[in-house]
Each structure stands twice: as C-alpha cells, then as structure tokens.
Design an enzyme around this catalytic site. Structure first.
Site, PDB file in Angstrom:
ATOM      1  N   LYS A 156      -0.103  53.705  35.348  1.00 33.49           N
ATOM      2  CA  LYS A 156      -0.437  54.277  36.661  1.00 33.49           C
ATOM      3  C   LYS A 156      -1.393  55.458  36.485  1.00 33.49           C
ATOM      4  O   LYS A 156      -2.364  55.615  37.224  1.00 33.49           O
ATOM      5  CB  LYS A 156       0.843  54.726  37.381  1.00 33.49           C
ATOM      6  CG  LYS A 156       1.653  53.549  37.906  1.00 33.49           C
ATOM      7  CD  LYS A 156       3.061  53.923  38.331  1.00 33.49           C
ATOM      8  CE  LYS A 156       3.845  52.654  38.701  1.00 33.49           C
ATOM      9  NZ  LYS A 156       5.264  52.889  38.974  1.00 33.49           N
ATOM     10  N   GLN A 158       9.553  57.678  39.069  1.00 33.59           N
ATOM     11  CA  GLN A 158       9.723  56.371  38.435  1.00 33.59           C
ATOM     12  C   GLN A 158      11.211  55.979  38.402  1.00 33.59           C
ATOM     13  O   GLN A 158      12.039  56.759  37.942  1.00 33.59           O
ATOM     14  CB  GLN A 158       9.126  56.407  37.013  1.00 33.59           C
ATOM     15  CG  GLN A 158       9.115  55.073  36.315  1.00 33.59           C
ATOM     16  CD  GLN A 158       8.200  54.039  37.004  1.00 33.59           C
ATOM     17  OE1 GLN A 158       7.070  54.333  37.370  1.00 33.59           O
ATOM     18  NE2 GLN A 158       8.712  52.835  37.185  1.00 33.59           N
ATOM     19  N   ASP A 208       4.938  55.187  47.274  1.00 32.19           N
ATOM     20  CA  ASP A 208       5.666  53.975  46.882  1.00 32.19           C
ATOM     21  C   ASP A 208       6.122  53.207  48.121  1.00 32.19           C
ATOM     22  O   ASP A 208       6.475  52.030  48.018  1.00 32.19           O
ATOM     23  CB  ASP A 208       6.920  54.353  46.070  1.00 32.19           C
ATOM     24  CG  ASP A 208       6.765  54.077  44.583  1.00 32.19           C
ATOM     25  OD1 ASP A 208       5.868  53.285  44.223  1.00 32.19           O
ATOM     26  OD2 ASP A 208       7.533  54.649  43.791  1.00 32.19           O
TER      27      ASP A 208
END
Ligand code: NDP
Length: 284
Positions: free
Chosen positions: A53, A97, A120
């Site tokens: 990412k 995460q 997200d």
C-alpha cells in the site's frame, strides 16, 4: 466455451494513471494526498499488505506514513494515535491494518477513525451511506470488483448475481453495490443448503470464501461471469483463488485469474478513496 480473462492488473494500471492525474491536479492546489497506515504487531502477511500500500502511494506521488505499534500496545494508546491522525490535516486517509491482536476491540478502532478519513470504507457511517445510495467511501475490494465489471463492459442491471461469502468487508457490501446497480442478488454462506442449486443459476458468480479451488465447473452456468476474490495457498504453497481456474475457465464466459484479478483493484481503490478524501478536504 473458453472464458475471456478479466485482467485486473491492466485495468488497475489504467485506473492508477487516472488517479495520478487527480493527484497532480491536487498538487496544483498545494494539496498532497496522504495516507497514514497503522500496523500493530508482526504478522508477516499484514506487513506485506502494508508495504504494498505504501509503495503504491509513493508511485503516485502521494504521502504515506507508517506507524508501527508493538503487539502488546494498549487499546487506549492505539485509539489515541487514531485521534491524533483524525486531527492531522496532512493525512487525508487513515487505515488500521486488520486483523488486530485479540485484546483490542476492532469495532471500537473502526468507529474511532473519522468517517471523513475512513478510506477502507469500514465505518458504520460509510456502510450506512452505501446502503441508502449516498456518497461516501466504498469498501475497496467490492468497489474494485464493480470497476472491473464496468471496465469490461459487463452491466449488472437485471442480472442474477450470486455471492458465496457474506463477510463485512467483501460479500455483504458487494451485494449492496450490485443491488444499487439493479442486480438481483443471492447471498450464500456456510449454512446455505444445496449451494450448487444457487451458484449454477448465477449470471455473475462471486466467490469470496477463502477455500482453495472451492468452486468447480459443475457449480457454474455455461457462459457465466466468474469473479474470484479468494487469495489462498494450495498444498504446494502456490497462490490460488476460490475458483478452480483450470476447470471453470473452460465453461465460464468471463473469469478473473488469481493473481492479477481482483487483488490489484483493492489497492487501487484505496488510492482512489485517499485522493477523494484529499479533494473533499478542500471544501471544509
Ligand atoms: P471470511 O472468512 O470473513 O468469510 C468467508 C465467507 O465464506 C463466510 O461468509 C463463510 O460463511 C463463507 N463460507 C465458508 N465456508 C463455506 C462453505 N463451505 N460454503 C459456503 N460458504 C462458505 O473471508 P473474507 O470475505 O475476508 O475473504 C474471502 C477470501 O477473499 C479470502 O481468501 C481472502 O483472502 C480473500 N480476500 C481477497 C481480497 C483481495 O483483495 N483480493 C480482499 C479481501 C479478502 P459464514 O458467514 O456462514 O461463516
């Protein structure tokens, strides 16, 4: 019938060029889109995802920050970091995460991220907006699948979409996005009786199960569009999806491979969401 391959890597590359242009435009307004990623503990897979990412952000000229916290970090300290980032104008997107260590409440963590920085798309506010068709941040994997279909010229309106898997991050939101675009949606899961009865009726079949080669040719209707979300390792350690590609690609009309299918789209939509967050920050 031999299926046409939906090349996620190529479609992702095309989308990233568009996003890079959006980044350039923002830079002309003195805004550099920034993504802050929090990694807790030392899970190898999580570390790989986070590195990918960050690399993707850098390639597009975006700022990226990695905050690494030890496995034993307290929930309070983690929430404190998120609150700091919520107030930091340099970072437009925040991502924690997952999975998190057991002593940390994932729900609390997700709900502490400002919905305006929730790139997200996991915050209940953004999920709720998606449900009622309002603008917000869409979860990256389902969003990426919708773009894959759109770019391949496959309309979902009026189609019967069958989704195997009902997780909060893939199956459930994907069904809602399909419904928003006028598909007829069937969800299947581990308690579904006679799974094949459902999957074999799908015009578009989505496999998001997490079991290697779970979907076989006999489960699929001739000419169907098959989207494989799975990322698994087979007995010999090779990357594979939830769909038995060798068999199903001889029967489906379209199919996504693993790798180079859905995977590259997930990070691409994360980049898109971060740029969207940056661009919306101008008006606040
Ligand atoms: P989860 O484990 O959260 O969900 C799996 C789903 O599959 C559940 O709904 C479960 O049902 C269902 N299921 C399990 N066994 C069966 C069965 N025998 N028959 C029917 N349904 C079954 O997984 P995720 O949604 O997080 O991920 C799914 C896969 O996609 C994984 O391989 C993951 O690695 C991959 N993935 C890939 C991404 C990408 O970018 N390409 C992003 C995210 C995930 P129940 O709800 O009843 O337990």
């Amino acid at each position: 019938m031999v299926a046409a391959i939906i090349n996620g890597k190529e479609i992702a590359a095309k989308k990233r060029l568009e996003i890079a242009k959006m980044v350039e435009n923002l830079k002309e307004n003195d805004i550099v889109p920034g993504l802050a990623v929090i990694l807790v503990g030392n899970n190898a897979a999580s570390r790989t995802y986070v590195t990918n990412k960050q690399k993707a952000c850098q390639e597009l000229g975006m700022n990226s920050l990695l905050i690494e916290l030890p496995e034993a970090v307290s929930e309070k300290e983690l929430l404190g970091k998120i609150i700091e980032l919520n107030d930091n104008p340099k970072f437009h997107g925040i991502l924690v995460q997952l999975p998190l260590p057991k002593h940390i409440d994932e729900k609390k963590v997700i709900e502490t991220i400002s919905p305006l920085k929730d790139v997200d798309g996991f915050h209940p506010v953004n999920i709720g907006r998606m449900m009622i068709g309002q603008d917000g941040f869409l979860p990256c994997t389902p969003f990426g699948i919708m773009i894959l279909l759109e770019e391949t010229g496959i309309s979902v309106a009026g189609k019967h979409v069958v989704i195997v898997g009902r997780s909060n991050i893939v199956g459930k939101p994907l069904g809602q996005l399909m419904l928003n675009q006028h598909a007829t949606v069937t969800y299947c899961h581990s308690k579904t009786k006679d799974l094949k009865l459902h999957t074999s009726q799908a015009d578009i079949l989505i496999a998001a199960v997490g079991i290697p080669n779970f979907i076989k040719a006999e489960d699929v209707k001739e000419g169907a569009v098959v989207i494989d979300v799975g990322i698994n390792r087979n007995e010999s350690g090779k990357l594979c999806g939830d769909v038995d590609f060798a068999e199903v690609s001889q029967k489906a009309g379209f199919i996504t491979p693993v790798p180079k299918g859905v995977g590259p789209m997930t990070i691409t939509m994360l980049l898109y969401n971060t740029v969207k967050a940056a661009s919306e920050s101008i008006h606040r």
